[in-house]
Each structure stands twice: as C-alpha cells, then as structure tokens.
Design an enzyme around this catalytic site. Structure first.
Site, PDB file in Angstrom:
ATOM      1  N   GLU A 284      44.500  57.038 101.779  1.00 29.93           N
ATOM      2  CA  GLU A 284      43.003  56.283 101.852  1.00 29.93           C
ATOM      3  C   GLU A 284      42.650  56.248 103.183  1.00 29.93           C
ATOM      4  O   GLU A 284      43.818  55.856 103.848  1.00 29.93           O
ATOM      5  CB  GLU A 284      43.197  55.403 100.738  1.00 29.93           C
ATOM      6  CG  GLU A 284      43.207  55.748  99.345  1.00 29.93           C
ATOM      7  CD  GLU A 284      42.366  56.895  98.769  1.00 29.93           C
ATOM      8  OE1 GLU A 284      40.855  56.604  99.045  1.00 29.93           O
ATOM      9  OE2 GLU A 284      42.503  58.071  98.270  1.00 29.93           O
TER      10      GLU A 284
ATOM     11  N   ARG B   6      29.672  48.455  97.904  1.00 34.23           N
ATOM     12  CA  ARG B   6      28.664  48.875  99.073  1.00 34.23           C
ATOM     13  C   ARG B   6      27.455  49.384  98.558  1.00 34.23           C
ATOM     14  O   ARG B   6      26.535  49.473  99.694  1.00 34.23           O
ATOM     15  CB  ARG B   6      29.737  50.226  99.613  1.00 34.23           C
ATOM     16  CG  ARG B   6      30.808  50.048 100.266  1.00 34.23           C
ATOM     17  CD  ARG B   6      31.682  50.864 100.387  1.00 34.23           C
ATOM     18  NE  ARG B   6      32.553  51.462  99.248  1.00 34.23           N
ATOM     19  CZ  ARG B   6      33.450  52.658  99.284  1.00 34.23           C
ATOM     20  NH1 ARG B   6      33.787  53.409 100.285  1.00 34.23           N
ATOM     21  NH2 ARG B   6      33.874  52.807  97.967  1.00 34.23           N
TER      22      ARG B   6
HETATM   23  C1  UD1 Z   1      38.045  57.836  95.898  1.00 32.80           C
HETATM   24  C2  UD1 Z   1      39.351  58.365  96.088  1.00 32.80           C
HETATM   25  C3  UD1 Z   1      39.466  59.218  97.481  1.00 32.80           C
HETATM   26  C4  UD1 Z   1      38.396  60.167  97.299  1.00 32.80           C
HETATM   27  C5  UD1 Z   1      36.940  59.679  96.990  1.00 32.80           C
HETATM   28  C6  UD1 Z   1      36.104  60.967  96.680  1.00 32.80           C
HETATM   29  C7  UD1 Z   1      40.797  56.572  95.233  1.00 32.80           C
HETATM   30  C8  UD1 Z   1      41.689  55.444  95.423  1.00 32.80           C
HETATM   31  N1  UD1 Z   1      40.261  56.868  96.233  1.00 32.80           N
HETATM   32  O1  UD1 Z   1      37.777  56.829  96.875  1.00 32.80           O
HETATM   33  O2  UD1 Z   1      40.767  59.555  97.560  1.00 32.80           O
HETATM   34  O3  UD1 Z   1      38.436  60.796  98.726  1.00 32.80           O
HETATM   35  O4  UD1 Z   1      37.079  58.856  95.889  1.00 32.80           O
HETATM   36  O5  UD1 Z   1      34.787  60.580  96.512  1.00 32.80           O
HETATM   37  O6  UD1 Z   1      40.660  57.233  94.103  1.00 32.80           O
HETATM   38  N2  UD1 Z   1      36.436  53.350  89.635  1.00 32.80           N
HETATM   39  C9  UD1 Z   1      36.840  52.666  88.314  1.00 32.80           C
HETATM   40  N3  UD1 Z   1      37.612  51.805  88.382  1.00 32.80           N
HETATM   41  C10 UD1 Z   1      38.313  51.142  89.432  1.00 32.80           C
HETATM   42  C11 UD1 Z   1      37.919  51.608  90.655  1.00 32.80           C
HETATM   43  C12 UD1 Z   1      37.180  52.520  90.772  1.00 32.80           C
HETATM   44  O7  UD1 Z   1      36.290  52.999  87.441  1.00 32.80           O
HETATM   45  O8  UD1 Z   1      39.235  50.164  89.256  1.00 32.80           O
HETATM   46  C13 UD1 Z   1      35.708  54.157  89.588  1.00 32.80           C
HETATM   47  C14 UD1 Z   1      34.123  53.932  90.455  1.00 32.80           C
HETATM   48  O9  UD1 Z   1      33.422  53.558  89.698  1.00 32.80           O
HETATM   49  C15 UD1 Z   1      33.854  55.293  91.143  1.00 32.80           C
HETATM   50  C16 UD1 Z   1      35.227  55.949  91.235  1.00 32.80           C
HETATM   51  O10 UD1 Z   1      36.154  55.220  90.275  1.00 32.80           O
HETATM   52  O11 UD1 Z   1      32.970  55.874  90.249  1.00 32.80           O
HETATM   53  C17 UD1 Z   1      35.627  56.016  92.644  1.00 32.80           C
HETATM   54  O12 UD1 Z   1      36.037  54.894  93.088  1.00 32.80           O
HETATM   55  P1  UD1 Z   1      35.437  54.410  94.667  1.00 32.80           P
HETATM   56  O13 UD1 Z   1      35.656  53.105  94.811  1.00 32.80           O
HETATM   57  O14 UD1 Z   1      34.035  55.110  94.873  1.00 32.80           O
HETATM   58  O15 UD1 Z   1      36.513  55.420  95.465  1.00 32.80           O
HETATM   59  P2  UD1 Z   1      36.312  55.788  96.835  1.00 32.80           P
HETATM   60  O16 UD1 Z   1      36.602  54.732  97.930  1.00 32.80           O
HETATM   61  O17 UD1 Z   1      35.173  56.701  96.947  1.00 32.80           O
HETATM   62 CA    CA Z   2      33.434  56.917  96.051  1.00 34.08          CA
END
Ligand code: UD1
Ligand code: CA
Length: 462
Positions: free
Chosen positions: A156, A16
C-alpha cells in the site's frame, strides 16, 4: 459453468470525501456510484451478489437492496478490506465456485472487463487473480511487486518504500478467488501495517507462502478502474461518465452543439435528429423523442417528451409529459404532474402544476395554471391565473374545448369554463360559465367627457 459469487465492498467511511453521505451513494450522472458496480456485476449472471456494509449501513443497505437479488452483510467495526471480505464467509462457506471481489468506489468498471477477468482466472487455473493497471499517477494505489515476472506481494502507498512508490503497476482492487481456500487463507492476514488494518491485498503474500498460484491480469484501459476517494476524483469520473454518455448519444444520431456543457444522466433516452444546445440538463428517467430542439439552459427531469418538440431557453420540466410537436418556453416551468397534448404551446413565464393542456391548446404568456384541465384548442390569454388554493385546500379549474380566456383573468376554483365559452379580459370568474357563452366579470367602463378640462378650471387654470 462454475457459479460466480460477487462480493462488493462498501463498508468504509470514505473519510476523504468529507461527507455525511456514504461515499458509495454519491452520484455520477444521476446514479449512486454503487449502482454502476451492481450493473457491471449483473453482466456476470452471478449466483449471488453480496454487498458488505458498515459505515451508514442502514442507508447503503436500504439503497442496494432495491436491486433484486442483492443481499448485504454488516462489517462492524471496519477493520480493513480483508476483514470486510471475511464478513461474507457465513453466506458463502461450503459453496463452490469463484468469488469476484469488487469495490463500491470503482464505478467505471464494465461487465466486459469482469468477464475477461473470469476468463483469465479459469485459463490460468490460479487460486486468485488480481486485476492490475499501468498508470501514470500511481499515488494512493497499492503497488504490484513482482519477482521474475510473477506477482509476489502488493504494498500500500503508506507502507511503500520510496523505490516501491515508483512502481506504475497498481492494484485495481478487483479480484477473482476460488472459493474453497479463500476464507481460511484470509484468516492468515495480519494487521501490522501503517493503518493497523487487515489488508485484502496481503492475501497475495499469504497465497505465495502457501504455494497457491496467483495470476494477474492487466486491464488494457486503465481509465476503467479509477477509484473514487475524494471529491476531485468524483468530479473527474463524473466527467468521464458524461463524456461516454454523450458519445453514445451522438453515435445514435443526436446533435450535441457543445458536448462539454451537455449533462445527460445515464438512463436518459434521446431520439435521432434531436438537437441539444449548450448547458442542457436531462435527468433521471427522461425520454426525449426524435427531431426535437432543446435550447440552451433547459433542465428536464423524469419527464417524457414526444417527437418534434421545441423547448426554448431556460425552461424547466419536472415529472411531466409533453406530446409531439409542442412548443415550451422560453422561461416556462412545468411542475410535477403536468401534461401537454399534441401541438400544445406554453410560452414565456408560464407555470403549470398538475395541469393538462389538450391538443393544440395555448397558454403563451405570463400565466399560472395549477390543478387545471384545459381542453383541446383552448386559448388561455396572457396573465391568466387559476386561483386554485383557498388557504386550506386545492381546487380544480376546468377550461373546455375551444374556450377563449381573455387576458388577465382570474379563475377562482373550483370553476368550470364550458366548451367554446369566452371570458372577457380582466374578469374575475367565480362561478361556472356555460358552454358557448360570454362571461364578463368586471366593472363596466364609464367615460367622463370633458372631465380633464373641468378639473383644470376648478383649480384655477393650473
Ligand atoms: C484499495 C486497495 C489498494 C488498491 C485500491 C484500488 C486495500 C488495503 N487497498 O485501496 O491496494 O490499489 O483499493 O482502488 O484494499 N472497505 C470496507 N471495509 C473496510 C475498509 C474498506 O468495506 O474496513 C471498502 C470501502 O468502502 C471501499 C473499498 O473497500 O469501497 C476500498 O477501500 P478504500 O479505503 O477506498 O481502499 P483504497 O485506499 O482505495
Ligand atoms: Ca478506494
């Protein structure tokens, strides 16, 4: 004390953001956002800090490993937050203690909040504690589903029913987990959801099924757990960081004429009774003394400024040092490696590069001084230029103590103007000037008396 192991998730693509730069390296008030998380983590005095990297792994790894004690694990491919945490298993398996899980994109979180989380987790004697917040705009966050007051599941945004989307209690993405059951339970998570990913929040339902207790802790200040997913959130959080820095400055006795347009990076220090006018940017490791006045539109980067210094409008100071009681600007440019001694003055349209001005020295108007050393009390006249570059190499100019360089002189380096020497205005100085002497290096003026009337007569009185 039970050991605390911090794991920070930073492997996601940050789609995003629509950026070639990994999300966690985007800056807030001059610092990559992951540094905020690393600093908050340090407040727990953790036994270990592990950052999960994946997208643009090399860049993120190179950055975070600059912080002593921080190690990384690679998540490849990136199959979701649950899968991301699983990658830390080889480093944490067989260890005792608590894992505090953080996201690299939640930078406002404080160490104090993390300590409170650990407290709640210990007192609740739970296998997992989820940090939640009550927010007005819950869009995009995981929602907390409760039954008889207890958390049962997190859903989610994309998987939520319209009724679930109404829920205002959200998952902050910050958790404490007891180590032994964690990784084994993580393997119980499936990927049957809208994104086909292994969601870490699904661990709540897994724990419930296995009759392990899950506690929650709702942060009093929901602003602190704001996640950054796009540029608009980046700007909003940036404003919050900036506002907080400005509050700290004002509490420490700095006057900000207009905090809304004052941009001070987090690590900048400013002394009391300094006045900062609108549109000022103080960046990086800049240190400003007390009782200074920094006028509108000034930008100072990685520089040290002493007490009682005035920096007039629209000046730029980069990687330089300005001692006490100096005056700089308006429209002055101190490029890297410049240094002003106490009480020196640099005026409008003066550019310095790797140049030192001694105490009380002056270059008040329209000059370029590059690779130069100017002695104490010397006066560099308007329009003086050091010709420091011959097209191949840079050369030094030395202007002695108390020397006086007349206006519009060109000093062809390498050249030395001795102490107390004078250079006549308009000179092109190509050889050294001995101390105490006057150098004149220009054609002598000739006045032709009656020349105008003679010419008129030749042209027939026109
Ligand atoms: C996530 C949570 C959501 C919460 C929100 C709070 C999940 C599925 N959802 O959503 O419940 O309300 O954070 O901010 O966890 N990342 C990895 N590897 C991956 C995917 C993500 O390391 O395969 C890391 C991203 O770099 C990031 C963090 O995990 O730093 C959160 O990922 P993001 O995709 O931003 O999750 P949200 O949709 O914000
Ligand atoms: Ca996030």
């Amino acid at each position: 004390m039970i050991p605390v192991h911090v794991v920070i998730l930073a492997a996601g693509k940050g789609t995003r953001m629509r950026s070639a730069t990994p999300k966690v390296l985007h800056t807030l008030s001059g610092l990559p956002m992951i540094d905020f998380t690393l600093r908050a983590a340090a407040a727990l005095e953790p036994a270990s800090v592990t950052v999960v990297v994946g997208h643009e792994a090399d860049r993120v790894k190179a950055h975070v490993e600059r912080t002593p004690g921080v190690r990384t694990v690679l998540q490849e491919p990136q199959l979701g937050t649950g899968h991301a945490l699983l990658q830390a298993e080889p480093l944490l398996a067989g260890q005792e203690g608590v894992v505090v899980l953080l996201s690299g994109d939640v930078p406002l979180l404080t160490g104090q909040t993390l300590r409170a989380l650990l407290d709640v987790h210990r007192r609740a004697d739970a296998a997992a504690t989820v940090v939640t917040a009550i927010v007005e705009r819950s869009y995009g966050y995981g929602r907390i589903l409760r039954r008889s007051g207890s958390i049962v599941r997190i859903v989610e945004e994309r998987d939520a029913s319209p009724a679930e989307r109404e829920i205002k209690e959200i998952n902050a993405g910050i958790y404490a987990f007891d180590l032994p059951p964690l990784f084994e339970a993580l393997r119980g998570i499936g990927a049957a959801n809208a994104q086909g990913e292994y969601y870490l929040p699904d661990l709540v339902a897994v724990y419930r099924r296995r009759r392990r207790s899950v506690a929650t802790w709702t942060v009093p200040n929901a602003g602190e757990i704001r996640g950054i997913n796009g540029r608009s959130e980046l700007a909003e959080v940036n404003r919050m960081v900036r506002q907080q820095k400005n509050e700290e400055l004002m509490a420490a006795g700095v006057t900000l004429v207009d905090p809304a347009t004052t941009y001070v990076d987090v690590d900048v220090l400013v002394g009391p009774d300094t006045v900062i006018h609108p549109g000022v940017h103080l960046e990086g490791s800049t240190r400003i003394g007390g009782a200074c006045e920094i006028h509108a539109g000034v930008r100072i980067v990685n520089s040290t400024v002493g007490d009682r210094v005035t920096v007039l409008n629209h000046s730029i100071i980069v990687d330089s040092t300005v001692e006490a009681a100096c005056s700089v600007g308006p429209f002055a440019h101190l490029r890297p490696g410049s240094a002003l001694g106490e009480g020196a003055r640099v005026g409008n349209f003066v550019e310095l590069k790797k140049t030192t001005l001694g105490a009380g020295a002056k270059a008040n108007h329209l000059s370029y001084l590059g690779d130069a050393t100017v002695g104490d009390g010397a006066n560099v006249g308007a329009g003086t230029i050091t010709c420091n570059y011959d097209g191949v190499s840079k050369h030094q100019t030395v202007i002695g103590k108390g020397a006086f360089v007349g206006s519009d002189s060109t000093l062809v380096a390498p050249v030395v103007i001795g102490d107390d020497a004078y250079v006549a205005a308009g000179s092109a100085i190509t050889s050294d000037v001995p101390p105490g002497s006057l150098a004149i290096a220009r054609a002598r003026q000739e006045n032709k008396e009656g020349w105008v009337s003679r010419r008129k007569a030749e042209r027939g009185g026109q």
